[in-house]
Design an enzyme around this catalytic site. Structure first.
Site, PDB file in Angstrom:
ATOM      1  N   ASP A 172     -12.495 -24.582 -79.183  1.00 41.81           N
ATOM      2  CA  ASP A 172     -11.610 -23.962 -80.197  1.00 41.81           C
ATOM      3  C   ASP A 172     -12.004 -23.599 -81.619  1.00 41.81           C
ATOM      4  OD1 ASP A 172      -9.123 -23.969 -78.909  1.00 41.81           O
ATOM      5  OD2 ASP A 172      -9.185 -26.195 -78.805  1.00 41.81           O
ATOM      6  N   ASP A 226     -18.696 -26.244 -78.973  1.00 38.73           N
ATOM      7  CA  ASP A 226     -17.375 -26.521 -79.211  1.00 38.73           C
ATOM      8  C   ASP A 226     -16.436 -25.339 -78.591  1.00 38.73           C
ATOM      9  OD1 ASP A 226     -15.034 -27.830 -80.089  1.00 38.73           O
ATOM     10  OD2 ASP A 226     -15.260 -26.542 -81.955  1.00 38.73           O
TER      11      ASP A 226
END
Length: 296
Positions: free
Chosen positions: A14, A12
């Site tokens: 953020d 991922d």
């Protein structure tokens, strides 16, 4: 090599490899119970937001492709590659080609042209795009952010490098273009892939600004904005899967966790809390090795 082991790390973005949302909303500082200046974090986040949008608009067609025209976000840059006829774009006028929503083959070709330019700029790096003054501003902001977050950015980047090298001495590994490393000694491959919930163009710009571009190639950046993370995970499995491939997902959110569970992949949850070992600094290659050993 039939027995080659391929380790694919699906990251991922953020609040995993970078910090942005938690700076903007103050949740990063809140986790430190008053030890961090929340307003400084917000100001840092706003500076990043400004640079991301400015570079996306000025150099990567973001305003034209995604803001002025709807339904132009694609899950990856190669999504429309079959429409690209290879035309020389050195004198092509992107402001006068009549680009409109890509529902027909002609406009899909025009969007594919833009994706080709974006891919080339990504490969060239920001030092070939920004002037020296902007480079200095970017460098200072990166250092300020890394200091404020106790080395989160540099530690995350170091782990990406370790993942590419696997458990081997980096001196016996050859780097292959696109954030892929193959070991001369064992023939194993290590690949970093990014699946982000953000739209594609700003996510690619984030990779450049946060110095991830030589560790994650543009072909390995996926946007789940329209399709969801499970669909992206399925595409990744189809692309890389063989009997000796292992996948591991790393992120902070419920969506990637549920998608990993659906794929029967191990998942490492990143935690912002200062005392957690599943944060940066703290998270190590040993963590992924352990979850693969436990995930049978």
């Amino acid at each position: 090599m039939n027995n080659q082991i391929t380790n694919v790390y699906i990251w991922d973005m953020d609040e995993t490899l970078i910090l942005l949302k938690s700076l903007l909303n103050g949740s990063y500082a809140e986790a430190f119970a008053g030890l961090k200046d929340a307003q400084k974090g917000v100001e840092i986040g706003k500076m990043w937001e400004k640079h991301i949008l400015q570079i996306s608009d000025d150099f990567f067609f973001y305003e034209q492709v995604c803001l002025e025209i709807e339904n132009c976000n694609k899950p990856f840059l190669e999504a429309l590659s079959k429409y690209d006829d290879g035309q020389d774009l050195s004198d092509y006028d992107f402001n006068q080609d009549g680009f409109s929503p890509p529902h027909d083959d002609l406009n899909k070709r025009k969007l594919a042209y833009r994706h080709r330019i974006i891919a080339n700029k990504y490969k060239q790096g920001l030092h070939n795009i920004l002037d020296q003054e902007m480079m200095d501003v970017w460098d200072a902001l990166y250092k300020m952010t890394d200091e404020y977050t106790d080395g989160w950015l540099s530690s995350a980047r170091a782990l990406l490098e370790q993942c590419l090298a696997g458990n081997e001495d980096p001196t016996i590994c050859n780097t292959i273009a696109g954030g892929v490393v193959r070991s001369n000694a064992t023939g194993s491959r290590h690949i970093n892939v990014l699946v982000t919930s953000g739209s594609l163009i700003p996510s690619l710009v984030k990779c450049l600004l946060f110095r991830l571009d030589n560790l994650i190639s543009h072909e390995n950046v996926y946007s789940s904005w329209d399709v969801g993370k499970l669909q992206c995970f399925q595409w990744i499995k189809e692309r890389f899967d063989n009997r000796n491939t292992r996948f591991c997902a790393i992120g902070d959110g419920w969506e990637e966790c549920e998608a990993a569970q659906a794929m029967n992949w191990p998942f490492i949850k990143v935690d912002l809390r200062p005392n957690s070992s599943h944060r940066f600094p703290g998270l190590t290659l040993r963590t992924s090795s352990n979850v693969w050993n436990l995930h049978v």
